[in-house]
Design a protein around this motif. Sequence first.
Motif, mmCIF file in Angstrom:
data_model
loop_
_atom_site.group_PDB
_atom_site.id
_atom_site.type_symbol
_atom_site.label_atom_id
_atom_site.label_comp_id
_atom_site.label_asym_id
_atom_site.label_seq_id
_atom_site.Cartn_x
_atom_site.Cartn_y
_atom_site.Cartn_z
ATOM 1 N N LYS A 30 -8.617 4.831 -3.774
ATOM 2 C CA LYS A 30 -8.615 3.630 -4.626
ATOM 3 C C LYS A 30 -8.319 2.372 -3.818
ATOM 4 N N LEU A 31 -7.606 2.531 -2.710
ATOM 5 C CA LEU A 31 -7.317 1.398 -1.829
ATOM 6 C C LEU A 31 -8.340 1.334 -0.698
ATOM 7 N N ALA A 39 -5.009 8.032 -4.010
ATOM 8 C CA ALA A 39 -4.529 6.650 -3.930
ATOM 9 C C ALA A 39 -5.195 5.907 -2.775
ATOM 10 N N THR A 79 3.908 6.030 -5.379
ATOM 11 C CA THR A 79 3.778 6.244 -6.826
ATOM 12 C C THR A 79 2.805 7.368 -7.131
ATOM 13 N N GLU A 80 1.671 7.371 -6.447
ATOM 14 C CA GLU A 80 0.676 8.427 -6.665
ATOM 15 C C GLU A 80 1.215 9.780 -6.198
ATOM 16 N N ALA A 104 0.829 -1.206 0.000
ATOM 17 C CA ALA A 104 0.000 0.000 0.000
ATOM 18 C C ALA A 104 0.865 1.258 0.000
ATOM 19 N N GLU A 133 3.837 1.521 -1.238
ATOM 20 C CA GLU A 133 4.424 1.615 -2.580
ATOM 21 C C GLU A 133 3.457 2.303 -3.544
ATOM 22 N N TYR A 134 2.186 1.963 -3.434
ATOM 23 C CA TYR A 134 1.179 2.588 -4.296
ATOM 24 C C TYR A 134 0.994 4.062 -3.934
#
Length: 283
Positions: A67-68, A64, A53-54, A47, A49-50
């Motif tokens: 979305k999670l 982000a 990135t965002e 999570a 890591e995501y």
Amino acid sequence: MLDRTEYIEQGYLFQLLKERIGENMPMQELLEQTRFELLATTKLPMAVEYLLTELKHSGTMAPAMRKLSHYFNTFQTYLIEEAESETGRFTIGIALHILEADAKYRATEATPAGLFLFQFEALCRNRLNYDKGLTAVSSDPMYDSTWAKWILLVRAQVGLIDFGDLMFLASDDYRNRLLEAGQSLDDKGPFLFGQKEGRIAFGNRRKEPLYLFAAMQRHLGYPAVPRLKKASRDHEIIPQLARRIERLESRIKLLEEEQRGGMDITKFYEKNKAKLKLPEVDE
């Protein structure tokens, strides 16, 4: 609801971010560092890591987290969204402090009543939007459909009806009083709070809501809601006093000269004449 280890790691993550963000480090660098300190057997490193990135692409984390939604609940997402808003006064430091306390409380024996009061007090103390905030709270997986329906009812009536009355009407203490009076329970309830909570709410009706929150926090054992600390300006006091003393000394000197026989203002003319280098005029 997530596994207990996930909430433990979430609390540790928010604690690290809260402690290190005071060093004026960018959030990207903080997430880069902390993702290696998290337990690899949980889903939190993925999570993070995501989120990283965002954050690199858009500069924000709230999209982000939205979305999670299967991992971060709606209340967590709402706090980060308010902290990243450019128009609000809600800082990321306070948001991380609340998220840390929220995650650590979920890792213990959290109750729906204690969690709701913690979240509602966090909204009140930080002057967040009740409509959006309570809507996010109602979607929390901790609450069943009965709790979610009552939270949306509070969202519609908060500000119109005293919160102590709303809690009392949803408590076992109110139900017992109806039964003792021989009245029907039809169209009453839901009775979500215990008899003790109902008595505390009844005793704090028409009073400052902070007294009610303090009493509930003591008896239900949920974590204290972080408060915004005023910035200390003690380091500015000494320079300000020094400048004022200099002004007082100059005024006292002028007064002493005036009492001795008047001020000689020609010295100011000579000083100005030397600075300007005025040309002499021939007669």
